[in-house]
Write an enzyme that holds these catalytic residues in place. Structure first.
Site, PDB file in Angstrom:
ATOM      1  N   ALA A  66    -109.423  74.780  40.800  1.00 18.43           N
ATOM      2  CA  ALA A  66    -109.436  73.334  41.009  1.00 18.43           C
ATOM      3  C   ALA A  66    -108.967  72.667  39.726  1.00 18.43           C
ATOM      4  O   ALA A  66    -109.082  73.240  38.631  1.00 18.43           O
ATOM      5  CB  ALA A  66    -110.851  72.892  41.364  1.00 18.43           C
ATOM      6  N   GLY A 111    -111.156  78.108  42.395  1.00 21.10           N
ATOM      7  CA  GLY A 111    -110.697  77.643  43.708  1.00 21.10           C
ATOM      8  C   GLY A 111    -109.535  78.461  44.256  1.00 21.10           C
ATOM      9  O   GLY A 111    -109.360  78.554  45.473  1.00 21.10           O
ATOM     10  N   GLU A 114    -111.022  81.402  45.760  1.00 21.57           N
ATOM     11  CA  GLU A 114    -111.693  80.975  46.998  1.00 21.57           C
ATOM     12  C   GLU A 114    -110.693  80.767  48.136  1.00 21.57           C
ATOM     13  O   GLU A 114    -110.982  81.080  49.291  1.00 21.57           O
ATOM     14  CB  GLU A 114    -112.504  79.704  46.719  1.00 21.57           C
ATOM     15  CG  GLU A 114    -113.689  80.029  45.817  1.00 21.57           C
ATOM     16  CD  GLU A 114    -114.453  78.823  45.314  1.00 21.57           C
ATOM     17  OE1 GLU A 114    -113.813  77.901  44.767  1.00 21.57           O
ATOM     18  OE2 GLU A 114    -115.681  78.793  45.478  1.00 21.57           O
ATOM     19  N   GLU A 134    -116.115  79.791  36.657  1.00 19.77           N
ATOM     20  CA  GLU A 134    -116.900  78.556  36.768  1.00 19.77           C
ATOM     21  C   GLU A 134    -118.117  78.473  35.851  1.00 19.77           C
ATOM     22  O   GLU A 134    -118.360  77.426  35.247  1.00 19.77           O
ATOM     23  CB  GLU A 134    -117.363  78.339  38.222  1.00 19.77           C
ATOM     24  CG  GLU A 134    -116.297  77.772  39.130  1.00 19.77           C
ATOM     25  CD  GLU A 134    -115.454  78.833  39.815  1.00 19.77           C
ATOM     26  OE1 GLU A 134    -115.382  79.973  39.294  1.00 19.77           O
ATOM     27  OE2 GLU A 134    -114.849  78.522  40.847  1.00 19.77           O
TER      28      GLU A 134
HETATM   29  C1  HXC Z   1    -105.951  71.912  35.469  1.00 20.38           C
HETATM   30  C2  HXC Z   1    -104.788  73.692  34.628  1.00 20.38           C
HETATM   31  C3  HXC Z   1    -105.671  74.597  35.250  1.00 20.38           C
HETATM   32  C4  HXC Z   1    -106.728  74.060  36.042  1.00 20.38           C
HETATM   33  C5  HXC Z   1    -104.206  75.738  34.165  1.00 20.38           C
HETATM   34  N1  HXC Z   1    -103.906  74.440  33.954  1.00 20.38           N
HETATM   35  N2  HXC Z   1    -105.280  75.849  34.934  1.00 20.38           N
HETATM   36  N3  HXC Z   1    -104.929  72.366  34.728  1.00 20.38           N
HETATM   37  N4  HXC Z   1    -106.823  72.720  36.101  1.00 20.38           N
HETATM   38  N5  HXC Z   1    -107.580  74.819  36.703  1.00 20.38           N
HETATM   39  C6  HXC Z   1    -102.799  73.881  33.171  1.00 20.38           C
HETATM   40  C7  HXC Z   1    -103.094  73.932  31.683  1.00 20.38           C
HETATM   41  O1  HXC Z   1    -103.910  72.843  31.294  1.00 20.38           O
HETATM   42  C8  HXC Z   1    -101.689  73.849  31.134  1.00 20.38           C
HETATM   43  O2  HXC Z   1    -101.259  72.517  31.220  1.00 20.38           O
HETATM   44  C9  HXC Z   1    -100.862  74.647  32.134  1.00 20.38           C
HETATM   45  O3  HXC Z   1    -101.640  74.679  33.338  1.00 20.38           O
HETATM   46  C10 HXC Z   1    -100.607  76.085  31.693  1.00 20.38           C
HETATM   47  O4  HXC Z   1    -101.854  76.666  31.390  1.00 20.38           O
HETATM   48  P1  HXC Z   1    -102.171  77.372  29.977  1.00 20.38           P
HETATM   49  O5  HXC Z   1    -103.626  77.346  29.794  1.00 20.38           O
HETATM   50  O6  HXC Z   1    -101.341  76.804  28.890  1.00 20.38           O
HETATM   51  O7  HXC Z   1    -101.671  78.858  30.286  1.00 20.38           O
HETATM   52  P2  HXC Z   1    -102.258  80.206  29.721  1.00 20.38           P
HETATM   53  O8  HXC Z   1    -102.534  80.101  28.262  1.00 20.38           O
HETATM   54  O9  HXC Z   1    -101.335  81.274  30.192  1.00 20.38           O
HETATM   55  O10 HXC Z   1    -103.667  80.389  30.453  1.00 20.38           O
HETATM   56  C11 HXC Z   1    -103.710  80.549  31.821  1.00 20.38           C
HETATM   57  C12 HXC Z   1    -105.197  80.435  32.320  1.00 20.38           C
HETATM   58  C13 HXC Z   1    -105.782  79.082  31.802  1.00 20.38           C
HETATM   59  C14 HXC Z   1    -106.002  81.581  31.785  1.00 20.38           C
HETATM   60  C15 HXC Z   1    -105.163  80.463  33.837  1.00 20.38           C
HETATM   61  O11 HXC Z   1    -104.861  78.035  32.117  1.00 20.38           O
HETATM   62  C16 HXC Z   1    -107.105  78.767  32.385  1.00 20.38           C
HETATM   63  O12 HXC Z   1    -108.121  79.326  31.969  1.00 20.38           O
HETATM   64  N6  HXC Z   1    -107.136  77.846  33.348  1.00 20.38           N
HETATM   65  C17 HXC Z   1    -108.369  77.380  33.939  1.00 20.38           C
HETATM   66  C18 HXC Z   1    -108.852  78.399  34.935  1.00 20.38           C
HETATM   67  C19 HXC Z   1    -110.195  77.978  35.548  1.00 20.38           C
HETATM   68  O13 HXC Z   1    -111.161  77.808  34.824  1.00 20.38           O
HETATM   69  N7  HXC Z   1    -110.230  77.849  36.869  1.00 20.38           N
HETATM   70  C20 HXC Z   1    -111.413  77.437  37.581  1.00 20.38           C
HETATM   71  C21 HXC Z   1    -111.530  75.946  37.674  1.00 20.38           C
HETATM   72  S1  HXC Z   1    -113.047  75.461  38.422  1.00 20.38           S
HETATM   73  P3  HXC Z   1    -100.729  71.713  29.919  1.00 20.38           P
HETATM   74  O14 HXC Z   1    -100.448  70.359  30.436  1.00 20.38           O
HETATM   75  O15 HXC Z   1    -101.833  71.803  28.913  1.00 20.38           O
HETATM   76  O16 HXC Z   1     -99.505  72.476  29.511  1.00 20.38           O
HETATM   77  C22 HXC Z   1    -112.784  75.708  40.062  1.00 20.38           C
HETATM   78  C23 HXC Z   1    -113.973  75.386  40.917  1.00 20.38           C
HETATM   79  C24 HXC Z   1    -113.575  74.957  42.304  1.00 20.38           C
HETATM   80  O17 HXC Z   1    -111.771  76.129  40.500  1.00 20.38           O
HETATM   81  C25 HXC Z   1    -114.738  74.672  43.186  1.00 20.38           C
HETATM   82  C26 HXC Z   1    -115.739  73.672  42.706  1.00 20.38           C
HETATM   83  C27 HXC Z   1    -115.232  72.312  42.550  1.00 20.38           C
END
Ligand code: HXC
Length: 261
Positions: A66, A111, A114, A134
């Site tokens: 998400a 997400g 999921e 999460e």
């Molecule tokens: C918003 C995201 C994102 C996310 C990546 N990006 N994941 N933006 N939400 N979930 C964006 C980054 O901010 C970045 O944008 C661009 O995508 C590239 O990501 P990087 O981090 O620079 O890439 P990398 O270093 O290769 O790392 C990849 C990654 C990391 C390991 C996937 O991006 C990451 O940890 N993302 C978050 C993953 C996460 O925690 N997902 C769960 C979310 S909670 P910019 O603009 O900075 O270049 C969830 C709960 C849902 O899903 C249900 C309850 C509501």
């Protein structure tokens, strides 16, 4: 194709592909993207598709979860509405009457994991990384992950993955029973997908839908009620022309050509 849509739906040879296309954010799911996804799922109901493939744009991610930038300012009330809506959309995915396949290369996190779990099957390659980050964000999986992962692989393994936020490789997904097929390096993902598609498209379409419905009933029903659902689904199959075609083709030793009726 709609302008600016981040969900691209194409249908070719009875196979629908839903492409999640938000590559600058690794296909992260915003509220509006979920709304778009729901609309595309509704559009599909009028189509001739017999199978749906879910993919993420690019090779880096299926869906990285998400949209954290959007969630950071949510009040608990907004979070409640968002989570409820995400659950509704993913339940819609899981209740589609035709089979669904998630193709995972790159990240399938939160997400994204999921969404993959809401599909019937997961085909992964050696770049796949699946997990639930999460608890590291102070939340829990909220779009069905705590339930669907547990239904799929059981309580202890599911809680292990959620509490440790470990990222499973494609091979580990296979060994945990999360992936149905692991595409090895050197093998073609497209060829593997084609094999799945052609074997499902070869089957009698109504029987495919009835089988999915009966198997799904096992997740929500007692054995007794599930058997009644199986009985009803099977009786529907016996009322189809395809059943006659299937039986007669067997007896005449030829390949059946099903009509979907
Ligand atoms: C918003 C995201 C994102 C996310 C990546 N990006 N994941 N933006 N939400 N979930 C964006 C980054 O901010 C970045 O944008 C661009 O995508 C590239 O990501 P990087 O981090 O620079 O890439 P990398 O270093 O290769 O790392 C990849 C990654 C990391 C390991 C996937 O991006 C990451 O940890 N993302 C978050 C993953 C996460 O925690 N997902 C769960 C979310 S909670 P910019 O603009 O900075 O270049 C969830 C709960 C849902 O899903 C249900 C309850 C509501």
């Amino acid at each position: 194709m709609e302008k600016n849509s981040k969900i691209i739906l194409t249908i070719e040879n009875e196979v629908a592909t839903i492409l999640i296309s938000n590559p600058s954010k690794l296909n992260a799911l915003s509220y509006s993207l979920l709304q778009d996804l729901e609309k595309k799922l509704d559009d599909l109901k009028q189509s001739s598709a017999k199978l749906i493939i879910f993919k993420g744009e690019g090779s880096k991610a299926f869906v990285a979860g998400a949209d954290i930038k959007e969630m950071v300012s949510f009040t608990p009330q907004q979070a409640y509405e968002y989570i409820k809506y995400g659950q509704k959309v993913f339940t819609k995915v899981s209740k589609l009457s035709i089979p669904t396949i998630a193709v995972i290369q790159g990240f399938a996190l939160g997400g994204g994991a999921e969404l993959a779990l809401a599909c019937d099957f997961r085909i992964v390659n050696s770049d796949a990384l699946f997990g639930f980050p999460e608890v590291q964000l102070g939340i829990i999986p909220g779009f069905g992950g705590t339930q669907r992962l547990t239904q799929l692989i059981g309580y202890s393994k599911s809680l292990e993955i959620i509490l440790t936020s470990k990222r499973l490789s494609g091979e580990e997904m296979l060994s945990y029973g999360i992936a149905n097929e692991f595409v090895k390096n050197g093998e073609s993902m497209d060829d593997v997908i084609d094999k799945w598609v052609s074997s499902i498209l070869k089957a009698a379409p109504i029987a495919v839908k009835m089988a999915k419905q009966a198997v799904q009933a096992s997740e929500t029903s007692s054995l007794e009620s599930g058997l009644v659902i199986e009985l009803m689904c099977e009786t529907v199959c016996f009322s189809t022309s395809d059943c006659k075609i299937g039986f007669e083709s067997f007896l005449e030793r030829k390949q059946p050509e099903f009509k979907g009726e």
